[in-house]
Design an enzyme around this catalytic site. Structure first.
Site, PDB file in Angstrom:
ATOM      1  CB  SER A 155       7.990 -11.441   5.170  1.00 48.92           C
ATOM      2  OG  SER A 155       6.573 -11.399   5.292  1.00 48.92           O
ATOM      3  CE1 TYR A 168       7.173  -8.171   0.355  1.00 51.96           C
ATOM      4  CE2 TYR A 168       6.254  -9.936   1.683  1.00 51.96           C
ATOM      5  CZ  TYR A 168       6.906  -8.715   1.593  1.00 51.96           C
ATOM      6  OH  TYR A 168       7.284  -8.055   2.738  1.00 51.96           O
TER       7      TYR A 168
HETATM    8  N1  LIG Z   1       5.261  -3.691   6.412  1.00 49.47           N
HETATM    9  C1  LIG Z   1       5.057  -4.991   6.513  1.00 49.47           C
HETATM   10  O1  LIG Z   1       3.947  -5.451   6.808  1.00 49.47           O
HETATM   11  C2  LIG Z   1       6.193  -5.962   6.328  1.00 49.47           C
HETATM   12  C3  LIG Z   1       6.065  -7.262   6.832  1.00 49.47           C
HETATM   13  C4  LIG Z   1       7.117  -8.170   6.685  1.00 49.47           C
HETATM   14  C5  LIG Z   1       8.265  -7.776   6.043  1.00 49.47           C
HETATM   15  N2  LIG Z   1       8.366  -6.496   5.541  1.00 49.47           N
HETATM   16  C6  LIG Z   1       9.629  -6.131   4.893  1.00 49.47           C
HETATM   17  O2  LIG Z   1      10.250  -5.147   5.704  1.00 49.47           O
HETATM   18  C7  LIG Z   1      11.156  -4.390   4.902  1.00 49.47           C
HETATM   19  C8  LIG Z   1      10.974  -2.905   5.192  1.00 49.47           C
HETATM   20  O3  LIG Z   1       9.692  -2.499   4.741  1.00 49.47           O
HETATM   21  P1  LIG Z   1       8.788  -1.422   5.513  1.00 49.47           P
HETATM   22  O4  LIG Z   1       7.643  -2.149   6.090  1.00 49.47           O
HETATM   23  O5  LIG Z   1       9.638  -0.602   6.401  1.00 49.47           O
HETATM   24  O6  LIG Z   1       8.222  -0.576   4.272  1.00 49.47           O
HETATM   25  P2  LIG Z   1       8.612   0.879   3.722  1.00 49.47           P
HETATM   26  O7  LIG Z   1       8.015   0.952   2.361  1.00 49.47           O
HETATM   27  O8  LIG Z   1       8.211   1.914   4.714  1.00 49.47           O
HETATM   28  O9  LIG Z   1      10.199   0.888   3.657  1.00 49.47           O
HETATM   29  C9  LIG Z   1      10.917   0.244   2.642  1.00 49.47           C
HETATM   30  C10 LIG Z   1      12.099   1.106   2.293  1.00 49.47           C
HETATM   31  O10 LIG Z   1      12.913   0.407   1.344  1.00 49.47           O
HETATM   32  C11 LIG Z   1      13.316   1.322   0.334  1.00 49.47           C
HETATM   33  N3  LIG Z   1      13.615   0.611  -0.909  1.00 49.47           N
HETATM   34  C12 LIG Z   1      12.748  -0.076  -1.679  1.00 49.47           C
HETATM   35  N4  LIG Z   1      13.358  -0.527  -2.774  1.00 49.47           N
HETATM   36  C13 LIG Z   1      14.661  -0.124  -2.698  1.00 49.47           C
HETATM   37  C14 LIG Z   1      15.785  -0.287  -3.534  1.00 49.47           C
HETATM   38  N5  LIG Z   1      15.679  -0.928  -4.713  1.00 49.47           N
HETATM   39  N6  LIG Z   1      16.968   0.213  -3.134  1.00 49.47           N
HETATM   40  C15 LIG Z   1      17.074   0.891  -1.953  1.00 49.47           C
HETATM   41  N7  LIG Z   1      16.025   1.116  -1.137  1.00 49.47           N
HETATM   42  C16 LIG Z   1      14.826   0.600  -1.496  1.00 49.47           C
HETATM   43  C17 LIG Z   1      12.107   2.236   0.178  1.00 49.47           C
HETATM   44  O11 LIG Z   1      12.426   3.469  -0.475  1.00 49.47           O
HETATM   45  C18 LIG Z   1      11.658   2.417   1.625  1.00 49.47           C
HETATM   46  O12 LIG Z   1      12.272   3.514   2.243  1.00 49.47           O
HETATM   47  C19 LIG Z   1      10.886  -4.805   3.461  1.00 49.47           C
HETATM   48  O13 LIG Z   1      11.863  -5.746   3.065  1.00 49.47           O
HETATM   49  C20 LIG Z   1       9.529  -5.477   3.549  1.00 49.47           C
HETATM   50  O14 LIG Z   1       9.318  -6.398   2.503  1.00 49.47           O
HETATM   51  C21 LIG Z   1       7.369  -5.597   5.683  1.00 49.47           C
END
Ligand SMILES: NC(=O)c1ccc[n+]([C@@H]2O[C@H](COP(=O)([O-])OP(=O)(O)OC[C@H]3O[C@@H](n4cnc5c(N)ncnc54)[C@H](O)[C@@H]3O)[C@@H](O)[C@H]2O)c1
Length: 276
Positions: A155, A168
């Site tokens: 991130s 985080y």
């Molecule tokens: N959305 C943002 O602004 C953002 C920014 C930077 C990084 N991220 C990172 O991107 C990645 C994806 O997130 P996203 O934005 O698609 O959000 P999201 O919540 O839509 O997707 C995350 C997915 O991970 C799954 N998940 C969570 N914990 C889990 C576990 N213990 N085992 C298996 N699956 C699990 C969830 O069920 C979900 O489907 C994450 O690592 C998040 O930290 C997100």
């Protein structure tokens, strides 16, 4: 010929959001996909839970894009189950070339106030879960003898700090450290390891009441229209957020042979995020 034609990719957190976008984009370019997700609630997460139907929809979209798909439900915190599910997927599809350690969650609180349970859950999923993913996958990549590409989702919070986000930020910095170490250890096997470092991405992780409140504590029930200018305040480019597809294009580049001499990179997809 697709840009990742004939390759097999393992993606965690693939039920929705960025994980689904990665699965579909890689399938559009010729990959087959092993997609896993917890598909259920996570204590202390601020986002609504993903569902088995969400993962089934990812599978449908991968097949529509022309890819073969193997799905399994599991928790990246459970190494034995993660390994068993991956082993089965590799046997079903016939190998492994690409790994996307994407599963993650978040919750927030000041450093002296965040509940112990929230700290532990974030570190267990966002850092240890990513290590579990790498640990389960590397033997398959080595056994294939063709090298491989590991892409870990960090991130902008893996490169700089944000108030209210200490676990985080710590976990996502940890993912960068894990990536760098794995890149050093695996280079001789032509296994490349890189991170993507997105800014605000348009997914359920940030599109929820709790996160809107964090950005707009002065408003009672903030809407996206009200918080978008505050998200925009973090970006040089005129966009308050990035789309999952933007991150998927970065993942595709790192997964493909176009990046065959790139390892140890933190690839930002962040509209020029200039927060300290
Ligand atoms: N959305 C943002 O602004 C953002 C920014 C930077 C990084 N991220 C990172 O991107 C990645 C994806 O997130 P996203 O934005 O698609 O959000 P999201 O919540 O839509 O997707 C995350 C997915 O991970 C799954 N998940 C969570 N914990 C889990 C576990 N213990 N085992 C298996 N699956 C699990 C969830 O069920 C979900 O489907 C994450 O690592 C998040 O930290 C997100």
């Amino acid at each position: 010929m697709g840009r990742v034609a004939g390759k097999i990719a393992f993606i965690t957190g693939a039920a929705r959001g960025q994980g689904r976008a990665h699965a579909v984009r890689l399938a559009e370019e010729g990959a087959d996909i092993i997609a896993m997700d917890i598909c259920g609630p996570i204590d202390t997460s601020v986002a609504k839970p993903a569902t088995p139907e969400d993962l089934a929809e990812t599978a449908r979209l991968v097949e529509k894009a022309g890819g073969r798909v193997h799905t399994f439900q599991g928790d990246v915190r459970d190494f034995a189950a993660l390994k068993a599910g991956l082993d089965e997927g590799v046997a079903a599809l016939g190998g492994l070339d690409i790994v996307v350690g994407n599963a993650g969650m978040w919750s927030y609180g000041l450093v002296e106030e965040i509940p112990l349970e929230a700290w532990n859950t974030i570190l267990d999923i966002n850092l240890t879960g990513v290590w579990h993913t790498v640990r389960a996958a590397v033997p398959h990549l080595k056994a294939g003898g063709k090298g491989g590409s590991i892409i870990l989702t960090s991130s902008v919070a893996g490169l700089k700090a944000y108030a209210h986000c200490s676990p985080y930020v710590a976990a996502k910095h940890g993912v960068v450290g894990l990536m760098r170490t794995a890149a050093v250890e695996l280079g001789e096997f032509s296994i490349r390891v890189n991170t993507v470092n997105p800014s605000n991405v348009r997914t359920d992780l940030i599109h929820n009441e709790t996160t809107y409140h964090l950005f707009a504590p002065d408003l009672e029930n903030p809407t996206w229209e009200q918080v978008a200018p505050r998200f925009q305040g973090m970006h040089l480019l005129p966009s308050p957020d990035v789309l999952p597809e933007d991150v998927a294009n970065a993942v595709l580049f790192l997964a493909s042979d176009e990046s065959k001499r790139t390892t140890g990179l933190t690839l930002t997809v962040d509209c020029g995020n200039y927060t300290k």
